[in-house]
Motif scaffolding. Structure first.
Motif, PDB file in Angstrom:
ATOM      1  N   ALA A  92     -38.210 126.165 -34.952  1.00 30.41           N
ATOM      2  CA  ALA A  92     -38.313 126.718 -33.597  1.00 30.41           C
ATOM      3  C   ALA A  92     -36.933 126.976 -33.009  1.00 30.41           C
ATOM      4  CB  ALA A  92     -39.099 125.757 -32.712  1.00 30.41           C
ATOM      5  N   ILE A  93     -35.967 126.142 -33.355  1.00 27.81           N
ATOM      6  CA  ILE A  93     -34.603 126.318 -32.860  1.00 27.81           C
ATOM      7  C   ILE A  93     -33.733 127.064 -33.876  1.00 27.81           C
ATOM      8  CG2 ILE A  93     -32.484 125.105 -32.185  1.00 27.81           C
ATOM      9  CD1 ILE A  93     -34.176 122.945 -30.949  1.00 27.81           C
ATOM     10  N   PHE A  94     -33.926 126.765 -35.144  1.00 28.66           N
ATOM     11  CA  PHE A  94     -33.107 127.377 -36.191  1.00 28.66           C
ATOM     12  C   PHE A  94     -33.981 128.331 -36.992  1.00 28.66           C
ATOM     13  CE2 PHE A  94     -31.394 123.050 -35.414  1.00 28.66           C
ATOM     14  CZ  PHE A  94     -30.225 123.436 -34.782  1.00 28.66           C
ATOM     15  N   SER A  95     -33.951 129.598 -36.612  1.00 29.56           N
ATOM     16  CA  SER A  95     -34.905 130.603 -37.077  1.00 29.56           C
ATOM     17  C   SER A  95     -34.411 131.342 -38.314  1.00 29.56           C
ATOM     18  CB  SER A  95     -35.154 131.612 -35.945  1.00 29.56           C
ATOM     19  OG  SER A  95     -35.782 132.776 -36.429  1.00 29.56           O
ATOM     20  N   ASN A  96     -35.352 131.716 -39.154  1.00 27.11           N
ATOM     21  CA  ASN A  96     -35.031 132.507 -40.343  1.00 27.11           C
ATOM     22  C   ASN A  96     -34.981 133.999 -40.039  1.00 27.11           C
ATOM     23  OD1 ASN A  96     -34.323 131.750 -42.995  1.00 27.11           O
ATOM     24  ND2 ASN A  96     -36.149 132.725 -43.816  1.00 27.11           N
ATOM     25  N   ASN A 314     -26.098 122.373 -59.527  1.00 25.43           N
ATOM     26  CA  ASN A 314     -25.628 123.724 -59.221  1.00 25.43           C
ATOM     27  C   ASN A 314     -26.799 124.623 -58.848  1.00 25.43           C
ATOM     28  OD1 ASN A 314     -22.744 124.257 -59.378  1.00 25.43           O
ATOM     29  ND2 ASN A 314     -22.864 123.591 -61.507  1.00 25.43           N
ATOM     30  N   PRO A 315     -27.258 124.581 -57.598  1.00 21.84           N
ATOM     31  CA  PRO A 315     -28.326 125.509 -57.188  1.00 21.84           C
ATOM     32  C   PRO A 315     -27.802 126.937 -57.182  1.00 21.84           C
ATOM     33  CG  PRO A 315     -27.445 124.354 -55.283  1.00 21.84           C
ATOM     34  CD  PRO A 315     -26.787 123.742 -56.488  1.00 21.84           C
ATOM     35  N   THR A 316     -28.610 127.855 -57.655  1.00 22.48           N
ATOM     36  CA  THR A 316     -28.139 129.231 -57.780  1.00 22.48           C
ATOM     37  C   THR A 316     -27.959 129.929 -56.433  1.00 22.48           C
ATOM     38  OG1 THR A 316     -28.537 131.336 -58.899  1.00 22.48           O
ATOM     39  CG2 THR A 316     -30.459 130.185 -58.010  1.00 22.48           C
ATOM     40  N   ALA A 317     -28.674 129.457 -55.405  1.00 20.11           N
ATOM     41  CA  ALA A 317     -28.532 130.021 -54.054  1.00 20.11           C
ATOM     42  C   ALA A 317     -28.062 128.905 -53.127  1.00 20.11           C
ATOM     43  CB  ALA A 317     -29.850 130.608 -53.575  1.00 20.11           C
ATOM     44  N   PRO A 318     -26.748 128.617 -53.085  1.00 22.88           N
ATOM     45  CA  PRO A 318     -26.270 127.408 -52.429  1.00 22.88           C
ATOM     46  C   PRO A 318     -26.055 127.501 -50.925  1.00 22.88           C
ATOM     47  CG  PRO A 318     -24.498 128.424 -53.698  1.00 22.88           C
ATOM     48  CD  PRO A 318     -25.708 129.271 -53.886  1.00 22.88           C
ATOM     49  N   TYR A 319     -26.260 128.661 -50.308  1.00 28.73           N
ATOM     50  CA  TYR A 319     -26.058 128.773 -48.855  1.00 28.73           C
ATOM     51  C   TYR A 319     -27.171 129.616 -48.246  1.00 28.73           C
ATOM     52  CZ  TYR A 319     -21.513 126.856 -49.897  1.00 28.73           C
ATOM     53  OH  TYR A 319     -20.516 126.028 -50.355  1.00 28.73           O
ATOM     54  N   PHE A 320     -27.788 129.091 -47.187  1.00 32.12           N
ATOM     55  CA  PHE A 320     -28.797 129.816 -46.436  1.00 32.12           C
ATOM     56  C   PHE A 320     -28.323 129.927 -44.978  1.00 32.12           C
ATOM     57  CE2 PHE A 320     -31.002 129.758 -50.128  1.00 32.12           C
ATOM     58  CZ  PHE A 320     -32.379 129.613 -50.107  1.00 32.12           C
ATOM     59  N   TYR A 321     -28.953 130.845 -44.243  1.00 31.00           N
ATOM     60  CA  TYR A 321     -28.506 131.131 -42.877  1.00 31.00           C
ATOM     61  C   TYR A 321     -29.676 130.991 -41.901  1.00 31.00           C
ATOM     62  CZ  TYR A 321     -24.317 133.020 -45.078  1.00 31.00           C
ATOM     63  OH  TYR A 321     -23.164 133.157 -45.815  1.00 31.00           O
ATOM     64  N   ARG A 322     -29.366 130.579 -40.667  1.00 25.58           N
ATOM     65  CA  ARG A 322     -30.383 130.457 -39.621  1.00 25.58           C
ATOM     66  C   ARG A 322     -29.821 130.968 -38.293  1.00 25.58           C
ATOM     67  NH1 ARG A 322     -33.041 129.977 -43.469  1.00 25.58           N
ATOM     68  NH2 ARG A 322     -34.633 128.404 -43.961  1.00 25.58           N
ATOM     69  N   MET A 323     -30.683 131.614 -37.511  1.00 24.49           N
ATOM     70  CA  MET A 323     -30.338 132.066 -36.166  1.00 24.49           C
ATOM     71  C   MET A 323     -30.702 130.973 -35.157  1.00 24.49           C
ATOM     72  SD  MET A 323     -29.201 134.985 -34.699  1.00 24.49           S
ATOM     73  CE  MET A 323     -29.891 136.439 -35.521  1.00 24.49           C
ATOM     74  N   VAL A 324     -29.786 130.669 -34.232  1.00 25.11           N
ATOM     75  CA  VAL A 324     -30.035 129.649 -33.214  1.00 25.11           C
ATOM     76  C   VAL A 324     -30.771 130.303 -32.046  1.00 25.11           C
ATOM     77  CG1 VAL A 324     -28.977 127.952 -31.682  1.00 25.11           C
ATOM     78  CG2 VAL A 324     -27.973 128.403 -33.939  1.00 25.11           C
ATOM     79  N   MET A 325     -31.962 129.789 -31.735  1.00 29.31           N
ATOM     80  CA  MET A 325     -32.850 130.445 -30.776  1.00 29.31           C
ATOM     81  C   MET A 325     -32.694 129.926 -29.349  1.00 29.31           C
ATOM     82  SD  MET A 325     -34.031 132.524 -32.866  1.00 29.31           S
ATOM     83  CE  MET A 325     -35.233 133.394 -31.850  1.00 29.31           C
ATOM     84  N   GLN A 326     -31.973 128.830 -29.151  1.00 30.76           N
ATOM     85  CA  GLN A 326     -31.707 128.326 -27.798  1.00 30.76           C
ATOM     86  C   GLN A 326     -30.468 127.437 -27.850  1.00 30.76           C
ATOM     87  OE1 GLN A 326     -35.543 126.132 -27.566  1.00 30.76           O
ATOM     88  NE2 GLN A 326     -34.327 124.310 -27.161  1.00 30.76           N
ATOM     89  N   ASP A 327     -29.826 127.271 -26.704  1.00 34.44           N
ATOM     90  CA  ASP A 327     -28.666 126.378 -26.644  1.00 34.44           C
ATOM     91  C   ASP A 327     -29.077 125.002 -27.166  1.00 34.44           C
ATOM     92  OD1 ASP A 327     -27.452 128.514 -25.450  1.00 34.44           O
ATOM     93  OD2 ASP A 327     -27.288 127.601 -23.458  1.00 34.44           O
ATOM     94  N   ASP A 334     -21.886 121.796 -29.313  1.00 32.95           N
ATOM     95  CA  ASP A 334     -22.746 122.536 -28.394  1.00 32.95           C
ATOM     96  C   ASP A 334     -22.825 123.966 -28.911  1.00 32.95           C
ATOM     97  OD1 ASP A 334     -23.215 120.379 -26.660  1.00 32.95           O
ATOM     98  OD2 ASP A 334     -21.270 120.711 -25.684  1.00 32.95           O
ATOM     99  N   ILE A 335     -23.964 124.322 -29.470  1.00 36.89           N
ATOM    100  CA  ILE A 335     -24.117 125.616 -30.136  1.00 36.89           C
ATOM    101  C   ILE A 335     -24.977 126.517 -29.257  1.00 36.89           C
ATOM    102  CG2 ILE A 335     -24.908 126.775 -32.231  1.00 36.89           C
ATOM    103  CD1 ILE A 335     -24.451 124.194 -33.750  1.00 36.89           C
ATOM    104  N   PRO A 336     -24.487 127.712 -28.931  1.00 37.75           N
ATOM    105  CA  PRO A 336     -25.220 128.574 -27.998  1.00 37.75           C
ATOM    106  C   PRO A 336     -26.334 129.369 -28.684  1.00 37.75           C
ATOM    107  CG  PRO A 336     -23.184 129.635 -28.635  1.00 37.75           C
ATOM    108  CD  PRO A 336     -23.169 128.274 -29.288  1.00 37.75           C
ATOM    109  N   GLU A 337     -27.297 129.768 -27.880  1.00 41.37           N
ATOM    110  CA  GLU A 337     -28.336 130.686 -28.353  1.00 41.37           C
ATOM    111  C   GLU A 337     -27.678 131.948 -28.925  1.00 41.37           C
ATOM    112  OE1 GLU A 337     -31.928 133.447 -26.464  1.00 41.37           O
ATOM    113  OE2 GLU A 337     -31.083 131.769 -25.302  1.00 41.37           O
ATOM    114  N   GLY A 338     -28.196 132.413 -30.044  1.00 44.87           N
ATOM    115  CA  GLY A 338     -27.661 133.615 -30.669  1.00 44.87           C
ATOM    116  C   GLY A 338     -26.611 133.360 -31.722  1.00 44.87           C
ATOM    117  N   ALA A 339     -26.174 132.109 -31.848  1.00 48.11           N
ATOM    118  CA  ALA A 339     -25.214 131.772 -32.907  1.00 48.11           C
ATOM    119  C   ALA A 339     -25.928 131.698 -34.257  1.00 48.11           C
ATOM    120  CB  ALA A 339     -24.521 130.451 -32.593  1.00 48.11           C
ATOM    121  N   VAL A 340     -25.144 131.564 -35.309  1.00 48.75           N
ATOM    122  CA  VAL A 340     -25.681 131.499 -36.670  1.00 48.75           C
ATOM    123  C   VAL A 340     -25.202 130.213 -37.339  1.00 48.75           C
ATOM    124  CG1 VAL A 340     -25.637 132.568 -38.977  1.00 48.75           C
ATOM    125  CG2 VAL A 340     -25.820 134.000 -36.917  1.00 48.75           C
ATOM    126  N   LEU A 341     -26.134 129.521 -37.999  1.00 46.29           N
ATOM    127  CA  LEU A 341     -25.783 128.369 -38.837  1.00 46.29           C
ATOM    128  C   LEU A 341     -25.722 128.798 -40.292  1.00 46.29           C
ATOM    129  CD1 LEU A 341     -27.779 125.186 -37.712  1.00 46.29           C
ATOM    130  CD2 LEU A 341     -25.564 126.007 -36.935  1.00 46.29           C
TER     131      LEU A 341
END
Length: 432
Positions: A92-96, A314-327, A334-341
């Motif tokens: 809900a906070i860290f969106s795909n 050694n995982p073949t896909a070692p990095y994934f990304y998430r969109m931050v949906m709220q502060d 303190d990570i703002p809405e709209g940032a990327v993890l």
């Protein structure tokens, strides 16, 4: 129409183009020296579980934009196991949704990869039943996996040596997925080649070529869907045509052609790419750890442990990304809405707070869950099929080539690729 197995076991220059990990990374502009940067990554994780900034910036590497929706946004990099797990388990906070590509029609071009609950759950339920472990051990193995393995073993048995990367690992997943979807043999590599050259990440083709390849992808799958509406068969597209979608608050309905197209593209590209690289990593691990290879040869019950350890190691896909949906306050930031993890599954799998000697490959280590297939809502759809492919593939090699070993007169294999996708440079072996 040519038989799929005939096409995918034959010599074809497309294999050298499509199944070269280094060339794949060069094509999208993210090639790095994997071994050289890992000490820096481990040092960052030791300093803190989360860092402000892109991992590439923190490592002093050239920029690379993996997802168009991440462009221009502030980034935070997550490197510890606990922090990655916390992010994965809070969609809900860290969106795909960062995975998708914006388009005028608002279409989910990446299918379930860019969806969040509850919509994601509804769409995943239309395809998940075909990827559960009973189906992987039954329908997938009997329908596709065992067939291609037998053909490839017979092909290699005519010689004294092979490159397992091209001659074996690359061919098992692409045949498995292609046959399961329902494509004929002469469409298989053409489809994968067209898809990989239709995305914005490919730097080796022009915009016009991308558009042309995108048309090939769509026409291939939409044509198959039309044929299966008229004449269903025992394949994945026919299965999807019979499934019903139940999104909360909406009437139950069948999947549209374009929804089936999105499912098919995801299965074809993810299943044909990640499984290939991970199978090579598992074999690389065993071939470079002879005592553990001997143990597996003598006790085949250890193969699953060897596979799981290769996924951690050694995982073949070692990095994934998430969109931050709220502060959000997250691990001291303190990570703002709209940032990327940027979630470092690879570094998390080497977290010394969870594993002793984390950089060592040791199939006998205590069994703990690793993050190679992700966690939570978006845990890899095809992980059961991948495990069965790798298990059956290693078993068959050990059955038919008990003296299998790396070729001493060939270049030693090594890990290569980009931050986002890694694999083995090659696997030249002697069979006897």
């Amino acid at each position: 129409m040519l038989d799929t197995a005939d096409v995918l076991t034959a010599d074809d220059p497309l294999y050298e183009e499509l199944y070269d990990v280094r060339r794949e990374a060069e094509a999208v502009g993210n090639l790095i020296d994997v071994a050289a940067v890992m000490p820096q990554v481990h040092a960052l994780r030791a300093q803190a579980p989360v860092h402000k900034g892109r991992l590439r910036e923190l490592l002093g590497l050239p920029p690379h934009e993996r997802h168009s929706r991440a462009a221009g946004r502030p980034h935070w990099t997550v490197l510890s196991y606990d922090a990655c797990e916390a992010a994965f388990r809070d969609p809900a906070i860290f969106s795909n949704s960062v995975q998708g590509h914006d388009n005028p029609a608002g279409e989910k071009t990446m299918g379930i990869l860019e969806m969040d609950p509850p919509v994601h759950r509804a769409y995943r339920r239309t395809i998940q039943p075909k990827f559960n472990m009973p189906e992987a051990m039954g329908w997938w193995r009997e329908h596709t996996i065992d067939t291609i393995i037998a053909r490839l073993i017979a092909r290699m048995a005519a010689g004294e040596r092979a490159d397992l990367n091209l001659d074996y690992c690359a061919r098992i997943p692409v045949y498995t997925i292609t046959t399961a979807i329902g494509l004929d043999g002469d469409e298989a590599l053409r489809f994968r080649h067209a898809y990989l050259n239709s995305t914005s990440s490919s730097r080796t083709v022009t915009m016009q070529q991308r558009l042309e390849n995108a048309k090939i992808v769509e026409s291939t799958v939409l044509g198959l869907i039309a044929r299966r509406r008229e004449e269903p068969r025992d394949d994945l597209v026919s299965f999807l045509l019979g499934m019903k979608l139940q999104v909360p608050g909406e009437p139950v309905r069948p999947l549209t052609d374009r929804e089936i197209l999105a499912h098919a593209k995801l299965v074809m590209v993810a299943g044909g790419g990640t499984s290939w690289r991970q199978m090579g990593i598992a074999l690389f691990a065993l071939l470079t750890h002879r005592e553990q290879l001997d143990a597996v040869r003598d006790d085949r019950a250890l193969i699953d442990d060897a596979i799981e350890e290769s996924l951690r190691w050694n995982p073949t896909a070692p990095y994934f990304y998430r969109m931050v949906m709220q502060d959000v306050a997250f691990r001291g930031h303190d990570i703002p809405e709209g940032a990327v993890l940027e979630l470092g599954l690879g570094p998390a799998n080497h977290d010394p707070s969870r594993w002793e000697r984390p950089d060592a490959y040791d199939l006998f280590r205590p069994k703990l869950t690793n993050m190679a297939f992700g966690l939570g809502t978006h845990r890899c759809l095809g992980m059961n099929v991948a495990r069965v492919e790798i298990n059956r593939g290693i078993n068959a090699l050990l059955d038919h080539f008990p003296k299998l070993r790396l070729a001493p007169d060939a270049p030693a294999p090594f890990m290569t690729g980009g931050l986002e996708q890694q694999g083995v440079s090659g696997l030249p072996v002697l069979l006897r």
